[in-house]
Write a protein that holds these residues in place. Structure first.
Motif, PDB file in Angstrom:
ATOM      1  N   GLY A  73      35.441  39.349  46.956  1.00 56.30           N
ATOM      2  CA  GLY A  73      35.548  38.232  47.880  1.00 56.30           C
ATOM      3  C   GLY A  73      36.940  37.631  47.992  1.00 56.30           C
ATOM      4  O   GLY A  73      37.159  36.731  48.795  1.00 56.30           O
ATOM      5  N   LYS A  74      37.903  38.133  47.194  1.00 59.47           N
ATOM      6  CA  LYS A  74      39.274  37.622  47.295  1.00 59.47           C
ATOM      7  C   LYS A  74      39.889  38.056  48.621  1.00 59.47           C
ATOM      8  O   LYS A  74      39.637  39.141  49.116  1.00 59.47           O
ATOM      9  N   GLY A  75      40.744  37.203  49.172  1.00 63.27           N
ATOM     10  CA  GLY A  75      41.458  37.534  50.392  1.00 63.27           C
ATOM     11  C   GLY A  75      42.499  38.606  50.143  1.00 63.27           C
ATOM     12  O   GLY A  75      43.079  38.675  49.060  1.00 63.27           O
ATOM     13  N   ILE A  76      42.722  39.452  51.133  1.00 69.42           N
ATOM     14  CA  ILE A  76      43.743  40.493  51.070  1.00 69.42           C
ATOM     15  C   ILE A  76      44.843  40.103  52.051  1.00 69.42           C
ATOM     16  O   ILE A  76      44.583  39.892  53.232  1.00 69.42           O
ATOM     17  N   ILE A  77      46.078  39.996  51.549  1.00 70.63           N
ATOM     18  CA  ILE A  77      47.226  39.566  52.348  1.00 70.63           C
ATOM     19  C   ILE A  77      48.245  40.709  52.400  1.00 70.63           C
ATOM     20  O   ILE A  77      48.553  41.315  51.372  1.00 70.63           O
ATOM     21  N   MET A  78      48.783  40.978  53.592  1.00 69.93           N
ATOM     22  CA  MET A  78      49.868  41.949  53.737  1.00 69.93           C
ATOM     23  C   MET A  78      50.938  41.323  54.627  1.00 69.93           C
ATOM     24  O   MET A  78      50.660  40.979  55.780  1.00 69.93           O
ATOM     25  N   GLY A  79      52.133  41.146  54.072  1.00 72.97           N
ATOM     26  CA  GLY A  79      53.230  40.578  54.843  1.00 72.97           C
ATOM     27  C   GLY A  79      52.932  39.207  55.424  1.00 72.97           C
ATOM     28  O   GLY A  79      53.343  38.887  56.531  1.00 72.97           O
ATOM     29  N   GLY A  80      52.187  38.381  54.687  1.00 71.22           N
ATOM     30  CA  GLY A  80      51.867  37.033  55.145  1.00 71.22           C
ATOM     31  C   GLY A  80      50.667  36.948  56.078  1.00 71.22           C
ATOM     32  O   GLY A  80      50.284  35.864  56.495  1.00 71.22           O
ATOM     33  N   THR A  81      50.070  38.087  56.418  1.00 72.71           N
ATOM     34  CA  THR A  81      48.909  38.114  57.313  1.00 72.71           C
ATOM     35  C   THR A  81      47.659  38.466  56.524  1.00 72.71           C
ATOM     36  O   THR A  81      47.660  39.420  55.743  1.00 72.71           O
ATOM     37  N   GLU A  82      46.595  37.696  56.729  1.00 77.23           N
ATOM     38  CA  GLU A  82      45.331  37.997  56.053  1.00 77.23           C
ATOM     39  C   GLU A  82      44.649  39.161  56.760  1.00 77.23           C
ATOM     40  O   GLU A  82      44.396  39.112  57.959  1.00 77.23           O
ATOM     41  N   LEU A  83      44.382  40.223  55.988  1.00 77.58           N
ATOM     42  CA  LEU A  83      43.683  41.391  56.538  1.00 77.58           C
ATOM     43  C   LEU A  83      42.177  41.217  56.485  1.00 77.58           C
ATOM     44  O   LEU A  83      41.461  41.716  57.338  1.00 77.58           O
ATOM     45  N   GLY A  84      41.690  40.553  55.453  1.00 75.87           N
ATOM     46  CA  GLY A  84      40.257  40.387  55.268  1.00 75.87           C
ATOM     47  C   GLY A  84      39.962  40.018  53.831  1.00 75.87           C
ATOM     48  O   GLY A  84      40.819  39.478  53.137  1.00 75.87           O
ATOM     49  N   VAL A  85      38.750  40.352  53.373  1.00 75.39           N
ATOM     50  CA  VAL A  85      38.348  40.055  51.998  1.00 75.39           C
ATOM     51  C   VAL A  85      37.889  41.334  51.302  1.00 75.39           C
ATOM     52  O   VAL A  85      37.388  42.259  51.931  1.00 75.39           O
ATOM     53  N   LEU A  86      38.101  41.364  49.995  1.00 71.31           N
ATOM     54  CA  LEU A  86      37.710  42.522  49.204  1.00 71.31           C
ATOM     55  C   LEU A  86      36.188  42.649  49.165  1.00 71.31           C
ATOM     56  O   LEU A  86      35.483  41.709  48.800  1.00 71.31           O
ATOM     57  N   TYR A  87      35.707  43.821  49.540  1.00 72.61           N
ATOM     58  CA  TYR A  87      34.274  44.108  49.503  1.00 72.61           C
ATOM     59  C   TYR A  87      33.922  44.880  48.236  1.00 72.61           C
ATOM     60  O   TYR A  87      32.958  44.570  47.558  1.00 72.61           O
ATOM     61  N   ASN A  88      34.731  45.910  47.927  1.00 72.05           N
ATOM     62  CA  ASN A  88      34.448  46.751  46.779  1.00 72.05           C
ATOM     63  C   ASN A  88      35.702  47.534  46.408  1.00 72.05           C
ATOM     64  O   ASN A  88      36.697  47.487  47.117  1.00 72.05           O
ATOM     65  N   ILE A  89      35.637  48.272  45.303  1.00 67.57           N
ATOM     66  CA  ILE A  89      36.735  49.126  44.853  1.00 67.57           C
ATOM     67  C   ILE A  89      36.157  50.503  44.552  1.00 67.57           C
ATOM     68  O   ILE A  89      35.107  50.604  43.922  1.00 67.57           O
ATOM     69  N   THR A  90      36.856  51.557  45.007  1.00 63.79           N
ATOM     70  CA  THR A  90      36.392  52.914  44.712  1.00 63.79           C
ATOM     71  C   THR A  90      37.183  53.483  43.542  1.00 63.79           C
ATOM     72  O   THR A  90      38.312  53.062  43.267  1.00 63.79           O
ATOM     73  N   MET A  91      36.566  54.475  42.856  1.00 61.48           N
ATOM     74  CA  MET A  91      37.168  55.069  41.680  1.00 61.48           C
ATOM     75  C   MET A  91      36.978  56.578  41.718  1.00 61.48           C
ATOM     76  O   MET A  91      35.936  57.067  42.163  1.00 61.48           O
ATOM     77  N   ASP A  92      37.977  57.315  41.254  1.00 61.38           N
ATOM     78  CA  ASP A  92      37.879  58.763  41.100  1.00 61.38           C
ATOM     79  C   ASP A  92      37.097  59.021  39.817  1.00 61.38           C
ATOM     80  O   ASP A  92      37.570  58.688  38.721  1.00 61.38           O
ATOM     81  N   LEU A  93      35.917  59.611  39.928  1.00 60.38           N
ATOM     82  CA  LEU A  93      35.065  59.801  38.751  1.00 60.38           C
ATOM     83  C   LEU A  93      35.626  60.816  37.760  1.00 60.38           C
ATOM     84  O   LEU A  93      35.320  60.754  36.572  1.00 60.38           O
ATOM     85  N   LYS A  94      36.455  61.738  38.221  1.00 61.25           N
ATOM     86  CA  LYS A  94      37.046  62.740  37.319  1.00 61.25           C
ATOM     87  C   LYS A  94      38.142  62.143  36.455  1.00 61.25           C
ATOM     88  O   LYS A  94      38.246  62.458  35.275  1.00 61.25           O
ATOM     89  N   THR A  95      38.976  61.299  37.037  1.00 62.49           N
ATOM     90  CA  THR A  95      40.117  60.753  36.296  1.00 62.49           C
ATOM     91  C   THR A  95      39.884  59.339  35.780  1.00 62.49           C
ATOM     92  O   THR A  95      40.581  58.883  34.879  1.00 62.49           O
ATOM     93  N   GLY A  96      38.941  58.627  36.397  1.00 59.29           N
ATOM     94  CA  GLY A  96      38.695  57.240  36.023  1.00 59.29           C
ATOM     95  C   GLY A  96      39.666  56.261  36.664  1.00 59.29           C
ATOM     96  O   GLY A  96      39.621  55.071  36.404  1.00 59.29           O
ATOM     97  N   ARG A  97      40.544  56.771  37.522  1.00 58.14           N
ATOM     98  CA  ARG A  97      41.524  55.900  38.192  1.00 58.14           C
ATOM     99  C   ARG A  97      40.902  55.231  39.413  1.00 58.14           C
ATOM    100  O   ARG A  97      40.110  55.833  40.125  1.00 58.14           O
TER     101      ARG A  97
END
Length: 81
Positions: free
Chosen positions: A11-35
């Motif tokens: 739910g945190k806001g995402i900012i790029m160059g002073g402009t709000e892009l939106g809000v964080l919905y989720n994060i993806t992960m590479d299951l092989k590397t864990g990154r």
């Protein structure tokens, strides 16, 4: 390095160059590397998926590569494209 819980990022806001892009919905992960791979961002009302410089998923979220994160405070700041 400061530890941040994933539940505190949702739910945190995402900012790029002073402009709000939106809000964080989720994060993806590479299951092989864990990154972590991408931030899935729900675009703000002022933004459209087509108007942003990132790939979209099939559910209307924008995929922002985790490597673009510059800092996390009250919002998540990402490096401009």
């Amino acid at each position: 390095m400061v530890d941040i819980l994933a539940e505190d990022l949702s739910g945190k806001g995402i900012i790029m160059g002073g402009t709000e892009l939106g809000v964080l919905y989720n994060i993806t992960m590479d299951l092989k590397t864990g990154r972590l791979s991408d931030l899935l961002v729900t675009p703000s009302e002022a933004q459209t998926v087509e108007g942003l410089p990132f790939e979209a998923d099939g559910d209307g979220h924008v995929k922002v590569p985790v490597r673009r994160v510059q800092r996390v405070e009250d919002y998540i700041q990402i490096e401009p494209v």
